[in-house]
Design a protein around this motif. Structure first.
Motif, short mmCIF file in Angstrom:
data_model
loop_
_atom_site.label_atom_id
_atom_site.label_comp_id
_atom_site.label_asym_id
_atom_site.label_seq_id
_atom_site.Cartn_x
_atom_site.Cartn_y
_atom_site.Cartn_z
N ALA A 103 0.82 -1.22 0.00
CA ALA A 103 0.00 0.00 0.00
C ALA A 103 0.85 1.26 0.00
CB ALA A 103 -0.94 -0.01 1.21
N LEU A 104 2.08 1.14 0.49
CA LEU A 104 2.99 2.28 0.55
C LEU A 104 4.01 2.27 -0.59
CD1 LEU A 104 3.66 2.45 4.40
CD2 LEU A 104 2.00 3.75 3.06
N PHE A 105 3.86 1.36 -1.55
CA PHE A 105 4.77 1.29 -2.69
C PHE A 105 4.53 2.48 -3.61
CE2 PHE A 105 5.50 -0.08 -7.11
CZ PHE A 105 6.86 -0.34 -7.04
N ILE A 106 5.61 3.21 -3.95
CA ILE A 106 5.44 4.42 -4.77
C ILE A 106 6.26 4.38 -6.04
CG2 ILE A 106 4.83 5.89 -2.80
CD1 ILE A 106 7.71 6.85 -2.74
N GLY A 107 7.05 3.37 -6.26
CA GLY A 107 7.82 3.32 -7.50
C GLY A 107 9.00 2.38 -7.41
N ARG A 108 9.76 2.33 -8.51
CA ARG A 108 10.91 1.43 -8.59
C ARG A 108 12.12 2.21 -9.06
NH1 ARG A 108 11.05 -4.02 -8.89
NH2 ARG A 108 8.78 -4.06 -9.24
#
Length: 516
Positions: A463-468
């Motif tokens: 849910a807190l993933f914002i990018g790679r």
């Protein structure tokens, strides 16, 4: 000149020549000998014993010196030892020997050593072999290492052998020479030769021999055997073994206390790889008490019954010398194994007398091997963390030329292991230093534990993933109790290069104008 005058002159010349020749013949000495090596004239020890010097031309008639040697004085005076015979020494970088003309019989040879630095030999080390006729008494022997292990400044080594009629006793001292060892020297401070009383004969002189403990075989201790006196113990409160008929032969016995129980055990360390004659002396007081009661006891050696149901009152005591019993013990093993204990136990079954009252003393003698040798490796210290243990092991190994190859391979393997470990440590330190941020980055960047990062990102919640990013996923995290939002990059596992490049990015960012 007439013929009569010529005959008289010829007779006088022959008589004079005979007298001169007679003065050159060594005189056999019938008493005891005490040589103060390296000294001149006669010196008196504190105990009253007279010591004779060995410096030419005032040599006693029964003594001859052979080989090249010199005299020297100890640099450091001893406080705990008697100055006679420990202050002076006969010393040499090459072989030398003493030749004594003695009356026949059993002799105790006591060699005195004071391993102090000597004038003219400072900086060199002592390592030598001592031989008495066909017997090797000491081999690759270092008096300094032995004194360190014993905790003594000076000491004596005692041996016993038989001298035949018209036989010279030749004591030879030979430095151990080898290019790998450098210069070594041999030395001696004092030599005592003492006749053994007939009642204390150490050579059985019997056809039966002495039975080996725990075996059916017997060992003959004849005149073709040499002995080393390893232990001589007087058991308190029995002072008989240090007085009376024993004076001169055994001036001192080590005093030990027995246990208060009736069952006493003594642990006596000896070198492995040799046979040992163990002699138990019984006190006259104990014998008298035992004479009024049937005292039966048991002797155990190395936990094996050596003798049982012994009635010691059957044989009388002669010349006030306590009766003794001899036992033979085999201490099998390789000489390199060092020392093991001989366990001597005396169990008494009588209420009137215990082992302390019955036993007066213990003697233990090492027997020469079939190769006529009594030599053992230099002793090792009780703890391997002693600074000298490495030196002693090296000397022990170097003392045998047929093991030089093994020693060289061992040393190469040891060096290889050390280099490998140092390389691993260097690489680990180098890697840590490479990945460590600069001092400025350390001042401006906060550090978080893995637990704190997991808490800030809810264990890297999707849910807190914002990018790679280039080296892993980026998550939003909350720190400072949820007051501050940060980005957390989770690096790929085993990405040491990624970590280094990521830290480089932070370094470049901190050095940019964005922070000005």
């Amino acid at each position: 000149m007439n013929q009569h005058t010529v005959s008289i002159a010829w007779l006088l010349l022959c008589f004079l020549n005979t007298c001169i020749s007679a003065t050159d013949i060594p005189t056999c000495i019938t008493g005891d000998v005490s040589i103060n090596s390296g000294s001149v004239g006669t010196s008196s020890a504190p105990n009253g014993r007279e010591w004779v010097g060995d410096v030419k031309p005032k040599l006693p008639s029964f003594l001859q010196l052979k080989g090249s040697s010199t005299t020297s004085t100890a640099i450091h005076k001893l406080i705990s030892a008697d100055p006679v015979p420990h202050d002076t020494a006969r010393i040499s970088l090459s072989q030398f020997s003493y030749a004594f003309l003695l009356n026949p019989g059993q002799k105790i040879i006591r060699l005195h050593f004071n391993p102090s630095p000597y004038r003219g030999f400072r900086g060199l080390r002592d390592l030598f072999t001592v031989e008495a006729g066909p017997f090797t008494l000491l081999s690759n022997f270092s008096a300094s290492l032995t004194a360190d292990v014993l905790g003594l400044k000076s000491f004596a080594k005692e041996f016993c052998l038989n001298i035949r009629e018209n036989e010279q006793l030749i004591l030879t001292f030979s430095p151990v020479t080898s290019p790998s060892r450098g210069s070594t020297y041999a030395f001696i401070n004092g030599i005592e030769i003492i006749s053994v009383p007939a009642g204390l004969s150490y050579f059985d002189g019997r056809d039966t021999g002495i039975q080996v403990v725990g075996q059916k075989s017997v060992v003959h201790v004849d005149h073709n055997t040499a002995l080393e006196i390893v232990h001589r113990l007087s058991i308190k409160p029995n002072p008989v073994l240090s007085a009376g008929d024993f004076d001169g032969v055994f001036p001192t016995w080590a005093m030990i206390k027995a246990n208060k129980s009736r069952n006493d055990t003594w642990n006596l360390p000896v070198d492995v790889g040799f046979r040992y004659l163990t002699r138990l002396h019984f006190s006259e007081v104990g014998l008298k008490i035992a004479g009024n009661s049937d005292v039966v006891f048991k002797v155990l050696i190395n936990e094996i019954i050596a003798q049982t149901n012994i009635d010691i009152t059957k044989e009388s005591v002669e010349n006030s010398i306590p009766r003794y019993m001899d036992y033979m013990v085999m201490m099998r093993g390789h000489k390199r194994e060092g020392k093991r204990d001989i366990l001597i136990s005396l169990l008494s079954y009588d209420e009137l007398i215990d082992g302390r009252g019955l036993l007066a003393g213990i003697e233990v003698f090492k027997l020469s091997n079939p190769d006529n040798s009594l030599a053992s490796p230099n002793p090792l210290p009780p703890q391997l963390d002693s600074p000298s243990w490495i030196i002693q092991i090296l000397l022990s190994v170097l003392g045998r030329t047929n093991e030089m190859t093994t020693f060289a391979v061992t040393m190469l393997a040891l060096v290889n292991i050390i280099v490998h470990k140092l390389r691993e440590i260097w690489e680990a330190c180098s890697s840590e230093e490479k990945n460590k941020p600069s001092a400025r980055a350390e001042r401006l960047c906060l550090r978080f534990s893995l637990a704190e990062i997991r808490l800030a990102t809810r264990n890297f919640s999707d849910a807190l993933f914002i990018g790679r990013g280039g080296f892993g996923k980026v998550y939003k995290g909350l720190i400072d109790k949820g007051q501050t939002t940060v980005a957390v990059k989770r690096l790929k596992s085993n990405s040491r290069q990624g970590a280094h490049e990521f830290l480089t990015e932070i370094e470049n960012f901190l050095n940019s104008d964005m922070l000005m």
